[in-house]
Design a protein around this motif. Structure first.
Motif, mmCIF file in Angstrom:
data_model
loop_
_atom_site.group_PDB
_atom_site.id
_atom_site.type_symbol
_atom_site.label_atom_id
_atom_site.label_comp_id
_atom_site.label_asym_id
_atom_site.label_seq_id
_atom_site.Cartn_x
_atom_site.Cartn_y
_atom_site.Cartn_z
ATOM 1 N N GLY A 1 -2.069 11.233 -8.530
ATOM 2 C CA GLY A 1 -3.208 10.327 -8.633
ATOM 3 C C GLY A 1 -2.740 8.922 -8.973
ATOM 4 O O GLY A 1 -1.860 8.351 -8.303
ATOM 5 N N SER A 2 -3.273 8.365 -10.025
ATOM 6 C CA SER A 2 -2.933 6.987 -10.425
ATOM 7 C C SER A 2 -1.454 6.834 -10.722
ATOM 8 O O SER A 2 -0.862 5.773 -10.448
ATOM 9 N N ASN A 3 -0.819 7.867 -11.269
ATOM 10 C CA ASN A 3 0.610 7.778 -11.576
ATOM 11 C C ASN A 3 1.469 7.725 -10.315
ATOM 12 O O ASN A 3 2.508 7.059 -10.281
ATOM 13 N N LEU A 4 1.054 8.453 -9.273
ATOM 14 C CA LEU A 4 1.789 8.365 -8.011
ATOM 15 C C LEU A 4 1.574 6.993 -7.377
ATOM 16 O O LEU A 4 2.495 6.425 -6.770
ATOM 17 N N THR A 5 0.386 6.440 -7.528
ATOM 18 C CA THR A 5 0.138 5.077 -7.056
ATOM 19 C C THR A 5 1.100 4.095 -7.721
ATOM 20 O O THR A 5 1.726 3.253 -7.062
ATOM 21 N N LEU A 6 1.229 4.198 -9.039
ATOM 22 C CA LEU A 6 2.156 3.331 -9.775
ATOM 23 C C LEU A 6 3.591 3.509 -9.294
ATOM 24 O O LEU A 6 4.349 2.538 -9.161
ATOM 25 N N ALA A 7 3.979 4.760 -9.034
ATOM 26 C CA ALA A 7 5.360 5.037 -8.623
ATOM 27 C C ALA A 7 5.666 4.447 -7.255
ATOM 28 O O ALA A 7 6.806 4.038 -6.993
ATOM 29 N N VAL A 8 4.685 4.401 -6.373
ATOM 30 C CA VAL A 8 4.890 3.771 -5.068
ATOM 31 C C VAL A 8 4.896 2.250 -5.212
ATOM 32 O O VAL A 8 5.733 1.548 -4.621
ATOM 33 N N THR B 1 9.581 3.264 -6.974
ATOM 34 C CA THR B 1 10.271 4.500 -7.345
ATOM 35 C C THR B 1 10.180 5.529 -6.225
ATOM 36 O O THR B 1 11.181 6.133 -5.829
ATOM 37 N N VAL B 2 8.989 5.758 -5.718
ATOM 38 C CA VAL B 2 8.776 6.676 -4.598
ATOM 39 C C VAL B 2 8.648 5.848 -3.321
ATOM 40 O O VAL B 2 7.751 5.015 -3.211
ATOM 41 N N PRO B 3 9.567 6.035 -2.369
ATOM 42 C CA PRO B 3 9.500 5.224 -1.137
ATOM 43 C C PRO B 3 8.302 5.608 -0.274
ATOM 44 O O PRO B 3 7.802 6.741 -0.338
ATOM 45 N N GLN B 4 7.880 4.675 0.535
ATOM 46 C CA GLN B 4 6.711 4.926 1.376
ATOM 47 C C GLN B 4 6.918 6.125 2.282
ATOM 48 O O GLN B 4 5.992 6.901 2.513
ATOM 49 N N TRP B 5 8.145 6.313 2.776
ATOM 50 C CA TRP B 5 8.333 7.416 3.721
ATOM 51 C C TRP B 5 8.051 8.774 3.081
ATOM 52 O O TRP B 5 7.562 9.676 3.752
ATOM 53 N N GLY C 1 2.152 2.927 9.175
ATOM 54 C CA GLY C 1 1.200 1.949 8.688
ATOM 55 C C GLY C 1 1.803 1.057 7.613
ATOM 56 O O GLY C 1 2.977 1.186 7.230
ATOM 57 N N HIS C 2 0.965 0.167 7.132
ATOM 58 C CA HIS C 2 1.398 -0.804 6.129
ATOM 59 C C HIS C 2 0.781 -0.463 4.788
ATOM 60 O O HIS C 2 -0.397 -0.115 4.710
ATOM 61 N N ILE C 3 1.582 -0.536 3.727
ATOM 62 C CA ILE C 3 1.086 -0.302 2.375
ATOM 63 C C ILE C 3 0.975 -1.638 1.644
ATOM 64 O O ILE C 3 1.936 -2.421 1.599
ATOM 65 N N ASP C 4 -0.191 -1.890 1.120
ATOM 66 C CA ASP C 4 -0.439 -3.086 0.320
ATOM 67 C C ASP C 4 0.123 -2.850 -1.077
ATOM 68 O O ASP C 4 -0.350 -1.981 -1.811
ATOM 69 N N LEU C 5 1.123 -3.618 -1.457
ATOM 70 C CA LEU C 5 1.785 -3.430 -2.747
ATOM 71 C C LEU C 5 1.243 -4.349 -3.835
ATOM 72 O O LEU C 5 1.861 -4.474 -4.901
ATOM 73 N N ASP C 6 0.109 -4.961 -3.592
ATOM 74 C CA ASP C 6 -0.508 -5.813 -4.613
ATOM 75 C C ASP C 6 -1.229 -4.921 -5.620
ATOM 76 O O ASP C 6 -2.210 -4.269 -5.284
ATOM 77 N N GLY D 1 5.963 14.536 -12.335
ATOM 78 C CA GLY D 1 5.362 13.723 -11.289
ATOM 79 C C GLY D 1 6.335 13.347 -10.209
ATOM 80 O O GLY D 1 6.422 13.978 -9.155
ATOM 81 N N VAL D 2 7.124 12.286 -10.453
ATOM 82 C CA VAL D 2 8.075 11.809 -9.454
ATOM 83 C C VAL D 2 9.073 12.902 -9.072
ATOM 84 O O VAL D 2 9.398 13.083 -7.896
ATOM 85 N N ALA D 3 9.554 13.652 -10.053
ATOM 86 C CA ALA D 3 10.558 14.687 -9.774
ATOM 87 C C ALA D 3 10.042 15.708 -8.766
ATOM 88 O O ALA D 3 10.782 16.140 -7.870
ATOM 89 N N SER D 4 8.791 16.108 -8.883
ATOM 90 C CA SER D 4 8.255 17.093 -7.941
ATOM 91 C C SER D 4 8.056 16.480 -6.565
ATOM 92 O O SER D 4 8.205 17.173 -5.546
ATOM 93 N N ALA D 5 7.734 15.182 -6.503
ATOM 94 C CA ALA D 5 7.621 14.519 -5.199
ATOM 95 C C ALA D 5 8.971 14.485 -4.488
ATOM 96 O O ALA D 5 9.066 14.785 -3.292
ATOM 97 N N PHE D 6 10.017 14.147 -5.210
ATOM 98 C CA PHE D 6 11.349 14.125 -4.611
ATOM 99 C C PHE D 6 11.816 15.524 -4.219
ATOM 100 O O PHE D 6 12.555 15.695 -3.257
#
Length: 837
Positions: free
Chosen positions: A305-312, A316-320, A675-680, A279-284
């Motif tokens: 999907g949901s796991n990438l949502t959790l990582a943001v 772990t995964v920056p917004q950029w 844009g803005h990401i809601d981190l709630d 997941g995260v490794a392939s995004a990086f």
């Protein structure tokens, strides 16, 4: 389960990991940059800036296998009435639907050596995808390039030569994207055999590793992808295999360094279906979209999907990095004009019935799913033209061809006849019954019809009042003898098939087991030739077969390779046999006298896990290998006869002065966020009362956000500060000065015969170094000439054409070795030559 990079590396290291892939982080962020991309990038930024976290995640992740209508669908943005993207096979037509065309294979169109036909075929395929509502056509193919002749999917691509493949890629992409559909160049990279391209249950835990050195990567395998990027391709698809012991879908050197940095690719990278392994490794590592979205076939689980949502959410995964994924996807969408041309998806990949389930895997929402929209237009005429123009005349003695109202002919062989169950009787063409017009696997399309050779030949015979006999059973020797004995001509048809590894045909698991003809074909040819002194052999094959005995048989007076010509097969071969079309095709691979002649082969058993495929031959595949070891082929690369003759003369070379090569310097800007990401986390949960479709992949979270879990992520993976540009990069396809014109080469080609014809003039170069091939193709043109007419073949040699890759400086250099230009009719028929000064 998500694995960190360190975990995956440890798993791979448990095997005999002989080659390594250097890390390259962070993932480069898109910038628009060129005029071709800038407007699309600006629109994409505006669109992405207004999206929520969940909406951004949705566009990066497939909804799962059979989740919606297409073979791949991303999630949507209902708030903005944006349906997401529909990705659909194949590289020769729209797969899994009806009222579509079945085009000739990539290998066939390459055999025409016609940039006009390359682009026209691409445009016709693109328009059919557009007419079905498709956003991304999964093609064209430069990987496999054809390292091994038995490779199962070679026919989906174009040629074993990187220049011919690169030109065909570029023109096909232009054609597809001019029709308003995103092209996806695949498979990136090293997917050169089907055996062990993925983990095989019970046999291996890992996909094979294609171990490719830096020079070979640049001068052979990466070359046509550079042409694809330079042509503006919107998407590139990762392959299943590993490269230097790192999976292609998370190989940061391949994706971040080579593709996004060196080649300056501004579009998005998508995984092959279930090729993503982390997941995260392939995004990086640079992956931007995952298909089909689930971790494996219909699992309902996902790496993103949901796991990438959790990582943001947990930082772990920056917004950029997330924003860059979505900007790349939307830039490609805007670049081809999907905002202006997209129509509703009007087909369903999972049924040809008018009604069915909108979510086939879950068996939910029964409704109308097919509108049976006819997108064929007048493409049959183009398919027939390509079929004729791609038929290579390999042998023609005793004035056997063209035929001219013979008194009698016999047409022999199952390959000349229809499949009794119809052309689509076997799913994804997974059988070899009747005439062969495409291979098998995901690279196929349904035939609207298939004109078998016997149908067209019988019609021609009736018109000419020619006595006609035919036998479809390759083993009915009595009937065959009765038909061919005394006939003026015996036309015998034979084939050899291959495809993707998920289908096995006659014990061939994707890759061919041998280079012989199928269905007792070689014995059939010999038997017919023993009875008829005017035997004409027609071949429908996915690549080379061993022809030496047939070439040397005096009773076989003509041999034609018709490849995989698509729906107009019979009409196309009849056009050539009767001289309505003068053959122009040249073979796009070498025909060896034995499989050992090629020096490389499929590895059919895995003695280690992962299997280490060491590409020790370097750039010396196909004709380059034959030349290096002075092996005489049956027919060389670029060879093909005509019903007329040609002469080459008057070679001229003019030196140009583009100035010195300047490596790219400077840095990028910082990674932008949009844009803005809601981190709630509460705002990322499933809405109350939400009816989740089983197996469907959503961006919503249903577990607490993990915190405090240390991860050994690669150094620089999250660094959004300005990054240095690399010297060999800076522009689409690499440093812009690679495409400076250095010399103008011209030669005269004359039709010395009595029939109008098209000659394929070919330009090769010897780069002069001790480790360089004897010759490498650099240019070609199709010259249409009347009898007695001459035309000038002209080409501007670029800096890239004259350069070698230097692994030390990590750049292209023109060596000091003397260089020689050759012009002629094939790789071994080069009557004109001159030294470059």
């Amino acid at each position: 389960m998500w694995f960190s990079v360190a975990t995956v590396a440890a798993l791979a290291a448990s095997a005999n990991a002989q080659a390594t892939s250097p890390p390259s982080y962070p993932a480069p962020w898109a910038r628009g940059g060129t005029n071709e991309w800038q407007d699309a990038y600006t629109k994409a930024v505006a669109f992405v800036s207004g999206l929520t976290l969940l909406e951004k995640i949705n566009l990066t992740t497939g909804v799962g296998w059979e989740g919606q209508q297409c073979v791949g669908n991303t999630g949507s943005v209902p708030r903005l009435n944006f349906r997401g993207l529909c990705l659909q096979d194949s590289p020769l037509g729209v797969r899994d639907t009806d009222e579509n065309s079945a085009f000739p294979s990539g290998m066939n169109v390459a055999a025409t050596w016609s940039t006009r036909l390359f682009k026209s075929r691409g445009n016709a395929m693109g328009s059919e995808h557009a007419g079905k509502g498709v956003d991304v056509q999964l093609g064209p193919v430069a990987g496999p390039i054809g390292r091994v002749p038995e490779g199962g999917r070679n026919w989906e691509g174009f040629s074993s030569d990187p220049v011919l493949t690169g030109v065909a890629m570029a023109e096909t992409i232009k054609g597809i994207q001019d029709a308003g559909v995103i092209a996806s160049a695949k498979h990136f990279i090293g997917n050169e055999q089907e055996h062990f391209r993925q983990a095989v249950g019970g046999l291996t835990k890992f996909a094979y590793s294609a171990n490719i050195d830096d020079v070979t990567m640049h001068e052979l395998y990466l070359w046509p992808f550079a042409d694809a990027v330079r042509a503006g391709v919107g998407s590139v698809m990762c392959s299943y295999n590993q490269v230097n012991n790192s999976y292609a879908s998370q190989n940061s050197h391949l994706l971040n360094y080579l593709l996004k940095n060196e080649l300056d690719f501004q579009g998005f990278i998508v995984s092959d279906w279930w090729a993503q392994v982390t997941g995260v490794a392939s995004a990086f590592a640079g992956l931007d979209m995952t298909m089909a979205g689930d971790q494996n076939l219909a699992s309902g689980d996902t790496f993103w999907g949901s796991n990438l949502t959790l990582a943001v959410l947990n930082g772990t995964v920056p917004q950029w990095r997330l924003d860059d994924m979505v900007v790349r996807i939307m830039s490609s969408w805007y670049k081809v004009g999907r905002d202006k041309t997209a129509i509703p998806i009007n087909f369903n990949s999972w049924t040809l019935n008018t009604t069915g389930f909108a979510h086939a895997q879950a068996q939910e929402d029964f409704t109308q799913v097919n509108w049976h929209v006819n997108v064929q237009d007048d493409h049959a005429a183009l398919i027939r033209e390509i079929g004729g123009a791609s038929t290579v005349l390999l042998k023609n003695t005793k004035n056997a061809l063209p035929l001219n109202k013979p008194k009698s002919i016999a047409v022999i062989g199952e390959d000349a006849h229809d499949n009794p169950g119809g052309p689509n009787a076997c799913g994804d063409r997974g059988c070899d019954t009747g005439t062969l017009a495409m291979g098998w696997g995901s690279g196929t399309a349904n035939f609207p019809y298939l004109i078998a050779p016997v149908t067209a030949l019988a019609a021609q015979a009736a018109h000419d009042k020619t006595k006609f006999a035919n036998v479809s059973d390759n083993y009915d020797l009595k009937a065959i003898a009765a038909a061919v004995t005394g006939a003026d001509y015996a036309l015998v048809f034979a084939n050899a098939d291959s495809g993707e590894d998920y289908i096995t045909v006659d014990t061939n698991q994707g890759d061919r087991n041998n280079l012989t003809l199928w269905g007792n074909g070689d014995a059939l040819v010999e038997y017919v030739a023993s009875l008829n002194p005017n035997t004409i052999l027609v071949l429908h094959t996915v690549g080379a077969v061993i022809l030496e005995a047939h070439k040397n048989n005096p009773n076989i007076t003509a041999i034609l390779w018709a490849g995989l010509p698509g729906q107009e097969s019979g009409n196309a071969i009849t056009d050539v046999l009767y001289g309505k079309v003068n053959p122009q095709a040249k073979t796009v691979f070498t025909w060896g006298k034995s499989r050992e002649d090629y020096g490389v082969d499929v590895v059919y058993t895995a003695a280690e896990d992962p299997l280490q495929l060491n590409f020790n031959e370097g750039v010396f595949i196909d004709y380059r290998h034959f030349d290096k070891y002075n092996i005489e082929p049956t027919y060389e690369f670029g060879y093909g006869l005509s019903y007329t003759t040609y002469k080459y003369s008057n070679l001229k070379i003019e030196k140009l002065n583009p100035g010195p090569y300047q490596p790219t310097h400077g840095t990028t800007g910082p990674a932008p966020t949009f844009g803005h990401i809601d981190l709630d986390p509460a705002h990322a949960e499933f809405p109350p009362g939400f009816n989740a479709i089983p197996f469907y992949v959503y961006p919503y979270i249903s577990t607490p956000v993990p915190t405090g879990e240390p991860q050994n992520w690669p150094k620089g993976a999250t660094d959004g500060s300005p990054q240095p540009l690399i010297g060999s990069g800076g522009s689409p396809g690499g440093n812009r000065q690679l495409y400076d014109e250095m010399y103008t080469v011209s030669a005269t080609v004359t039709n010395t015969g009595h029939v109008k014809g098209t000659e394929i003039a070919q330009l090769y170069i010897n780069l002069g170094g001790p480790n360089d091939p004897k010759v490498v193709l650099r240019a070609f043109d199709d010259l249409i000439l009347d009898p007695g007419e001459s035309e000038t073949f002209t080409y501007q040699l670029t800096r890239r054409d004259l350069s070698n890759w230097d692994p030390v400086s990590q750049n292209w250099v023109i060596s000091n070795f003397p260089k020689t230009v050759y012009v002629g009719a094939s790789s071994r028929n080069l009557p004109l030559s001159a030294r470059l000064h």
